[in-house]
Design an enzyme around this catalytic site. Sequence first.
Site, PDB file in Angstrom:
ATOM      1  N   GLY A  65       7.724  94.306 -84.368  1.00 58.10           N
ATOM      2  CA  GLY A  65       7.355  93.090 -85.096  1.00 58.10           C
ATOM      3  C   GLY A  65       5.866  93.081 -85.399  1.00 58.10           C
ATOM      4  CG  PHE A  66       4.021  89.615 -87.141  1.00 57.78           C
ATOM      5  CD1 PHE A  66       3.531  89.919 -88.399  1.00 57.78           C
ATOM      6  CD2 PHE A  66       5.024  88.672 -87.030  1.00 57.78           C
ATOM      7  CE1 PHE A  66       4.030  89.287 -89.540  1.00 57.78           C
ATOM      8  CE2 PHE A  66       5.522  88.035 -88.146  1.00 57.78           C
ATOM      9  CZ  PHE A  66       5.039  88.339 -89.407  1.00 57.78           C
TER      10      PHE A  66
ATOM     11  N   GLY B 290       3.749  94.809 -82.510  1.00 64.92           N
ATOM     12  CA  GLY B 290       4.139  96.206 -82.301  1.00 64.92           C
ATOM     13  C   GLY B 290       3.742  97.078 -83.480  1.00 64.92           C
TER      14      GLY B 290
ATOM     15  CG  ASP C 179      12.652  95.954 -83.311  1.00 64.24           C
ATOM     16  OD1 ASP C 179      13.673  95.275 -83.039  1.00 64.24           O
ATOM     17  OD2 ASP C 179      11.525  95.459 -83.414  1.00 64.24           O
TER      18      ASP C 179
ATOM     19  NE  ARG D 153       1.780  80.190 -77.605  1.00 61.32           N
ATOM     20  CZ  ARG D 153       0.784  79.444 -77.156  1.00 61.32           C
ATOM     21  NH1 ARG D 153       1.002  78.193 -76.810  1.00 61.32           N
ATOM     22  NH2 ARG D 153      -0.425  79.964 -77.029  1.00 61.32           N
TER      23      ARG D 153
ATOM     24  NE  ARG E 225      -7.175  84.721 -79.090  1.00 61.27           N
ATOM     25  CZ  ARG E 225      -5.900  84.804 -78.750  1.00 61.27           C
ATOM     26  NH1 ARG E 225      -5.516  84.446 -77.539  1.00 61.27           N
ATOM     27  NH2 ARG E 225      -5.006  85.224 -79.620  1.00 61.27           N
TER      28      ARG E 225
ATOM     29  CG  HIS F 218      -2.191  85.374 -71.833  1.00 61.17           C
ATOM     30  ND1 HIS F 218      -3.447  85.319 -72.380  1.00 61.17           N
ATOM     31  CD2 HIS F 218      -1.335  85.522 -72.881  1.00 61.17           C
ATOM     32  CE1 HIS F 218      -3.352  85.435 -73.691  1.00 61.17           C
ATOM     33  NE2 HIS F 218      -2.083  85.547 -74.020  1.00 61.17           N
TER      34      HIS F 218
END
Length: 313
Positions: A14-15, A17, A36, A87, A156, A180
């Site tokens: 996905g995003f 990976g 996947d 999420r 961050r 986290h």
Amino acid sequence: MALARKKITVVGAGFTGATTALMLAQKELGNVVLLDIPQLENPTKGKALDMLEASPVQGFDSQIIGTSNYDDAAGSDIVIITAGVARKPGMSRDDLVNTNAGIMRSVCENVKKVAPESIVIILSNPVDAMTYVAYKTLGFPKNRVIGQSGVLDTARYCTFIAQELNVSVEDVRGFVLGGHGDDMVPLVRYSNVGGIPIDKLIPADRIEAIVQRTRVGGGEIVNLLGNGSAYYAPAASLVQMAEAILKDKKRIIPVIAYLEGEYGYNDLFLGVPAILGGDGIEKVFELELTAEEKAALDKSADSVRSVIAVVNA
Ligand SMILES: NC(=O)C1=CN([C@@H]2O[C@H](COP(=O)(O)OP(=O)(O)OC[C@H]3O[C@@H](n4cnc5c(N)ncnc54)[C@H](O)[C@@H]3O)[C@@H](O)[C@H]2O)C=CC1
Ligand SMILES: O=C([O-])CC(=O)C(=O)O
């Protein structure tokens, strides 16, 4: 004798990976297997081929394949697990625990069969608890099961400090301890810019605002994206960890490590500063903390423990 390239498998295309796979290849850290579920085999092959076709333009020689077959991951040096759901606005990472624990168990059952000597890095959330699930399922030694949160949370934090002072990110140093989640512990006392402690450069109320923004940094991106969570900085963080291991750099990096007495915690995965090198987590540093810092870390550890209790139930 030709030296073999390293092999890195990224589970979950996905995003996070897919972005990780591309960054690994761009840095020529090894050949990349992007894996996947069978229902997404063609899109996964398509993403991998598309990345590979960027290689002549960008001049990297790593191979990238897409697959849903764990045989293709056989003998991987590193396995990075990003499989799972992300999420959406209004959710906490902990809301993902039941779905992602099931996915993590099934992925790790496969990984331990095909890549029993690998070092495994976990990204899927809630990541402290998912790293615990991976550790228990894999049965690997603790130095070879590592969670990613501290590199990202620290990135961050350092971004916001550099923005505040309008200085280079390269000169900002600091790190974030703990789980986290929104009660992670950015360690102000150990943060500096060009060697100057940040409390000599930034007023206390602005430091507090930076600490708070760091704590909810993942949520800030979730709210902006609207349908998913961060992936560029998470992928960059995974790649920094993989590079430290593959090049045996022995970097001091905050990672989610299995604790057996360190900081007074047992049978718990939590973000702590460690040496990351060819053997994975080579040493965990136990820093002296003030009473206030330790209380904040205890609170964060309690949050992680309550999520681990869900996966143990
Ligand atoms: N620890 C951290 O700092 C961060 C953690 N995350 C977490 O990473 C996870 C992935 O995020 P994204 O890539 O954005 O989500 P995504 O939804 O874009 O990708 C997840 C991929 O996992 C795949 N997947 C699901 N079950 C699988 C299985 N059994 N085997 C193989 N693949 C499977 C899905 O098909 C999908 O392609 C989420 O849980 C997210 O919360 C994301 C960013 C930072
Ligand atoms: O916030 C999320 O759900 C994804 C994540 O862990 C992060 O970006 O820190």
